[in-house]
Design a protein around this motif. Sequence first.
Motif, PDB file in Angstrom:
ATOM      1  N   UNK A  27       0.193   7.715   3.247  1.00 37.28           N
ATOM      2  CA  UNK A  27       0.741   7.617   4.598  1.00 37.28           C
ATOM      3  C   UNK A  27       0.427   6.291   5.280  1.00 37.28           C
ATOM      4  N   UNK A  28       1.428   5.770   6.002  1.00 37.25           N
ATOM      5  CA  UNK A  28       1.220   4.585   6.821  1.00 37.25           C
ATOM      6  C   UNK A  28       0.310   4.955   7.995  1.00 37.25           C
ATOM      7  N   UNK A  29      -0.657   4.101   8.302  1.00 35.32           N
ATOM      8  CA  UNK A  29      -1.524   4.421   9.447  1.00 35.32           C
ATOM      9  C   UNK A  29      -0.772   4.437  10.781  1.00 35.32           C
ATOM     10  N   UNK A  56       3.800  10.219  -2.321  1.00 36.06           N
ATOM     11  CA  UNK A  56       3.300  10.643  -1.020  1.00 36.06           C
ATOM     12  C   UNK A  56       4.492  10.911  -0.122  1.00 36.06           C
ATOM     13  N   UNK A 105       0.825  -1.203   0.000  1.00 35.51           N
ATOM     14  CA  UNK A 105       0.000   0.000   0.000  1.00 35.51           C
ATOM     15  C   UNK A 105       0.862   1.258   0.000  1.00 35.51           C
ATOM     16  N   UNK A 106       0.247   2.356  -0.432  1.00 36.02           N
ATOM     17  CA  UNK A 106       0.937   3.637  -0.483  1.00 36.02           C
ATOM     18  C   UNK A 106       0.917   4.302   0.887  1.00 36.02           C
TER      19      UNK A 106
END
Lengths: 522, 522
Positions: free
Chosen positions: A43-45, A304, A40-41
Amino acid sequence: MFDLLPAWALKALVRLTEIFPGFHRLVNRIAINRSVGVTRTRPHPWSTVHDYVSWDSLTDMRYSARHLPARNIPGQPETARVADLFRRPAGGQRLSAKSTCLFPAFAQYLTDGFIRTRMPNSSAGESEEIRLQNTSNHQIDLSPLYGRTREQTRALRLMSEAKGERGRLKSQVLAGEEWAPFLYDGPAIRAEFAVLDPPLGRDKIEAAPALRDRIFAFGGDRANSVPQVSMMNTLFLREHNRIAGMIERAHPDWDDERVFQTARNVVIVMFIKLVVEEYINHISPVPIRLMADPRVAWRAPWNRPNWITTEFSLLYRWHSLMPDEIRWGTRTVPIHATFFDNAPLLEGGLARGFADMSAQATGVLGPRNTADALLGIEESSIRQGRLARLDTYAAYRALVGLKPPRRFEDISTDPDVLRILRGLYPSPDLVEFYPGLFAEDPTPNTPLPPLIRTMVAVDAFSQALTNPLLSEHVWRAETFTAEGMAAIEGTATLADLVARNAPGGAGGARIAMTQEGWEHSW
Amino acid sequence: MFDLLPAWALKALVRLTEIFPGFHRLVNRIAINRSVGVTRTRPHPWSTVHDYVSWDSLTDMRYSARHLPARNIPGQPETARVADLFRRPAGGQRLSAKSTCLFPAFAQYLTDGFIRTRMPNSSAGESEEIRLQNTSNHQIDLSPLYGRTREQTRALRLMSEAKGERGRLKSQVLAGEEWAPFLYDGPAIRAEFAVLDPPLGRDKIEAAPALRDRIFAFGGDRANSVPQVSMMNTLFLREHNRIAGMIERAHPDWDDERVFQTARNVVIVMFIKLVVEEYINHISPVPIRLMADPRVAWRAPWNRPNWITTEFSLLYRWHSLMPDEIRWGTRTVPIHATFFDNAPLLEGGLARGFADMSAQATGVLGPRNTADALLGIEESSIRQGRLARLDTYAAYRALVGLKPPRRFEDISTDPDVLRILRGLYPSPDLVEFYPGLFAEDPTPNTPLPPLIRTMVAVDAFSQALTNPLLSEHVWRAETFTAEGMAAIEGTATLADLVARNAPGGAGGARIAMTQEGWEHSW
């Protein structure tokens, strides 16, 4: 992806990219997008600050981001036993068929700039917990050369408006070659360099005047760790000053500040170009030449903001690349004897250092191949993975679209490795991230095992190509000057830089990350 | 774009969006993309740090970004003369046909959170130059409520693990209503709030105990400036504590930290929803309801890191919206008498304050309509535009795809405005950015003149919808809890929030940014 093609099709594809530049750019774009698109792109959660999504986990970049959320895994084996997986048997050093010692030298220099785990300062009472934080700017910004902060950059600069001095970094000439100034004046750090991060290993350095007196005033606290890294930083210091001179001559009305800033723009982009076009191409098992084409990122869904992950800080610990001994000039020394010692570099000079590193094979990156002197770092890496409560090796395989192991044999076919893994973990899905990364069987044509390679590619491209200097409205001649643009275009390899920054050039020596005579196996 | 449609077509389009949700989402996406797409995407090449592209201009966010590079414009008129363009003639107040005083209250609260020009502290010897810097986090993060830093957030939190107290912000009950605690204890700021930014106007506040004793301990240094802004922050304080209670009850095993962080996630997104769905829809001259659909940003080419520009910090100075007098309960007071005074709010209570602000017309945003008490700020804004060496009004029109003026009449048809402009500038293309913004003729159905409206839209959407809480892998129920998600979905207006956060609700009063009975003119 292209590694799944039959040899004849891959050969044809390579040939077509060599003939048609437009097709080459298209293939390059597809290859990069596919490499980044395995997960996944941003921002990382999550980050290491909380085990759930919070405003801090999304914004406080002093904590490291994470690809997968924290997970508690009970019943892990003692770290000292896990470290056995890394221990190189006496006389059992395995050497790479592809890579020279220039490859790990570049890797270390590159990653020390932005993978900046905070190291506990035990005399300041800091606990191991501090390793969940970082001091990174999260960009490829050549911080080992320029420092992490504006104040550090100023301390490293000559700051002179005199002709012939504008835009330069401080330097000294020793035996006809340009070097950074020394950091120490006798036992003390020079006052002008007080704002720099003190060098890692400061206690050892200050206890040994022979080391201390040759420590350079560099922007990076890790840049004096081994002479190979000092060598890299010296090369870029010379290139910066050379470019600054060029810009100063082309723009005699520009002040010190503008010449400096513009030279830095040029050198950072030049460095990114080497990252992709020399370093990543060396790693890639597919013989299609990847290019640092800024346009690939402009519309990419993965464009991002960068944020170094805690996983990235571990998967880039490539200690097994270090051979037991290393040759500098006529001396062959155990690697532990080279720590913090710039003498071999200063004695032989820059070009000789590059030539020497390019003439020696590096170790194989993998299990049971770490020199004793570095085994303690492996163990602390295992501890750091647990501190960050990383998910399993199997979970990370799944994250990037690789098959999670169902049997131990899916990880390694080496009987010794299998025996160790079976002794450590009840089942393959419980193998930890860090040991799992390095236990994997090697694959042809690349120095990196599959999971490391896949994860490196994600961040290599998505970090390098989203650099603001390559962004859509910045990537233009005004930012670099026409002379700077030409210098970027004229630079493809470290060899190019050595040729123009060493007295007498490279002296005919081969300077490369790939060993002489290595051939792609189809 | 849709404002170019003939009335019948626009009416039909509006009707279709009301009937078909999928079509509505598509039109919403197109409208937002077109609004942001009038100018180039970030990263901006320039900031106020250098007049050319540098690593600092691309990364040091303490300086404000800029849409256009610095330009020297010689021979500008005296700022005091330019300020005449803003001076409201005695008795000449023009009132808006559309907006209530709730509109500027929300605008000020919103923008004080992220447009955070550094103000020179003359006693610390800071020069006007400091205005080129900012203290912004460059995000819609409700910093007036939560503070700018982690340390400030902690000072504002109750930090209690007791049941019924988890996740809460500190508060006090006065006359049966919840308020933030007071900042001062007698003449001194309470020690627990020492890490907060001291309030703007500190000298005036500390010289007047009647003001000082009612100053709230808020996260934002501007949040006590006028009672309307205190009112907004109090509303979100209550909503935060209400949401925290709800989450605590739904997740009795969660600690104070997790309840707090999750409630904050919910309240920030709720606020962003109001920004787009109440505030921007109030501004928009087109009666198509815009929606805060997070998915619009996920693949948008303008999804790039936010960075507040120096132009944005000026174009949002809407002092002419302030009427000469304002009614709080039964008292009507000149606006200068309300500065730093929370008494009118405390006396009437929160619901009454919202009702009062919703029942009064705001001033017209435009020339010759700024109250005397605010004229000094207009003059300092003109000076700030020159300090930042902003390009001309005409250049900014061109930047966002609006026609630059060829005659003064292209800016305004008001004879008084034309007389002033002609007296100040030799030609329309030399009109400065700040006065030009406010000199423009109004257009129907919107409180904002065209250039301000166009530039606000760019940053409104590209900043609000790129909030990390709305990003592709964060925008999910886990981040907010099911209860939090439902609360977000159930909130469309400030009226909804007042109804559930004031004792007895809004008491039947109308709470809205748009005046009662206002109708769209087709």
